[in-house]
Design a protein around this motif. Structure first.
Motif, PDB file in Angstrom:
ATOM      1  N   ASP A 100       0.819  -1.215   0.000  1.00 24.20           N
ATOM      2  CA  ASP A 100       0.000   0.000   0.000  1.00 24.20           C
ATOM      3  C   ASP A 100       0.853   1.265   0.000  1.00 24.20           C
ATOM      4  O   ASP A 100       0.474   2.278  -0.593  1.00 24.20           O
ATOM      5  CB  ASP A 100      -0.951   0.016   1.198  1.00 24.20           C
ATOM      6  N   PHE A 101       2.003   1.221   0.657  1.00 19.91           N
ATOM      7  CA  PHE A 101       2.910   2.373   0.642  1.00 19.91           C
ATOM      8  C   PHE A 101       3.350   2.686  -0.791  1.00 19.91           C
ATOM      9  O   PHE A 101       3.330   3.837  -1.219  1.00 19.91           O
ATOM     10  CB  PHE A 101       4.141   2.098   1.524  1.00 19.91           C
ATOM     11  N   LYS A 104       0.585   4.032  -2.939  1.00 20.21           N
ATOM     12  CA  LYS A 104       0.356   5.442  -2.610  1.00 20.21           C
ATOM     13  C   LYS A 104       1.409   6.327  -3.279  1.00 20.21           C
ATOM     14  O   LYS A 104       1.113   7.439  -3.710  1.00 20.21           O
ATOM     15  CB  LYS A 104       0.377   5.627  -1.095  1.00 20.21           C
ATOM     16  N   GLN A 105       2.654   5.839  -3.384  1.00 21.58           N
ATOM     17  CA  GLN A 105       3.727   6.625  -3.994  1.00 21.58           C
ATOM     18  C   GLN A 105       3.549   6.788  -5.498  1.00 21.58           C
ATOM     19  O   GLN A 105       3.763   7.863  -6.048  1.00 21.58           O
ATOM     20  CB  GLN A 105       5.102   5.973  -3.735  1.00 21.58           C
ATOM     21  N   GLU A 108      -1.387   2.435  -8.365  1.00 18.49           N
ATOM     22  CA  GLU A 108      -1.322   0.980  -8.504  1.00 18.49           C
ATOM     23  C   GLU A 108      -0.779   0.534  -9.863  1.00 18.49           C
ATOM     24  O   GLU A 108       0.069  -0.352  -9.937  1.00 18.49           O
ATOM     25  CB  GLU A 108      -2.698   0.358  -8.263  1.00 18.49           C
ATOM     26  N   TYR A 111       3.028   1.290 -10.098  1.00 21.38           N
ATOM     27  CA  TYR A 111       3.759   0.392  -9.201  1.00 21.38           C
ATOM     28  C   TYR A 111       3.860  -1.010  -9.806  1.00 21.38           C
ATOM     29  O   TYR A 111       4.948  -1.591  -9.881  1.00 21.38           O
ATOM     30  CB  TYR A 111       3.089   0.334  -7.824  1.00 21.38           C
TER      31      TYR A 111
END
Length: 140
Positions: A100-101, A104-105, A108, A111
Motif C-alpha cells: 500500500d505504501f 500510494k507513492q 497501482e 507500481y
C-alpha cells in the motif's frame, strides 16, 4: 522460466561467483509478486568483499534492462542490497514491505508496471552478471 527460478536466479548466480553468507534467496514473495518491490539482500563469505562488490556494481551499472538496478552497501550493515533504483531512491521509512505504501507513492498501475519491469529484468540481469565472470560460467 518458472517464477521460482526467477525468484532465486540472482542468488544462485552470485553464489556461484563466491559463497553467500546470507540465508534469504528470494527476491519477491511467491504468493503476491507485488507484495513488495523485488530485491536481494546478500553478503559474500569473504574476509574482504570490497573488490568483488565493486566489480558487481560496474557490471550492474552497465546492464541495459527495462529499469536501472543498483547495489548498495550501507555502512551499518555487512550486507548489500540489489534493488531497482526507483525503489531505492524513495525513503520508505520502515514501509518497504507494505504494498500500500508503494501504491500510494506511484499509483497501482505504475507500481505494478515497475514490478513487472523488474521481474522481466531479473533473468536478463543474471545472464549479464554471468557474462562479467566468463571464467566461472563459460569454461570449456
Amino acid at each position: 522460466m518458472e517464477e521460482i527460478n526467477i525468484n532465486t536466479i540472482i542468488f544462485e548466480t552470485l553464489d556461484r561467483i563466491s559463497d553467500i553468507r546470507t540465508a534469504r534467496v528470494s527476491m519477491f514473495p511467491l504468493d503476491d509478486f507485488y507484495g513488495h518491490p523485488p530485491f536481494l539482500r546478500f553478503g559474500f563469505s569473504l574476509v574482504d568483499e570490497t573488490e568483488l562488490i565493486c566489480i558487481l556494481q560496474k557490471i550492474i551499472n552497465e546492464f541495459e534492462g527495462n529499469i536501472e538496478w543498483r547495489i548498495r552497501k550501507k555502512t551499518e550493515s555487512k550486507n548489500c542490497i540489489l534493488i531497482p533504483t526507483i525503489f531505492e531512491e524513495i525513503q520508505s521509512e520502515g514501509q518497504f514491505y507494505k504494498k500500500d505504501f508503494w501504491i500510494k507513492q506511484f499509483g497501482e498501475d505504475i507500481y505494478k508496471r515497475y514490478v513487472d519491469f523488474a521481474l522481466e529484468d531479473i533473468p536478463k540481469l543474471a545472464e549479464h552478471i554471468k557474462k562479467g565472470f566468463p571464467d566461472i560460467f563459460f569454461q570449456s
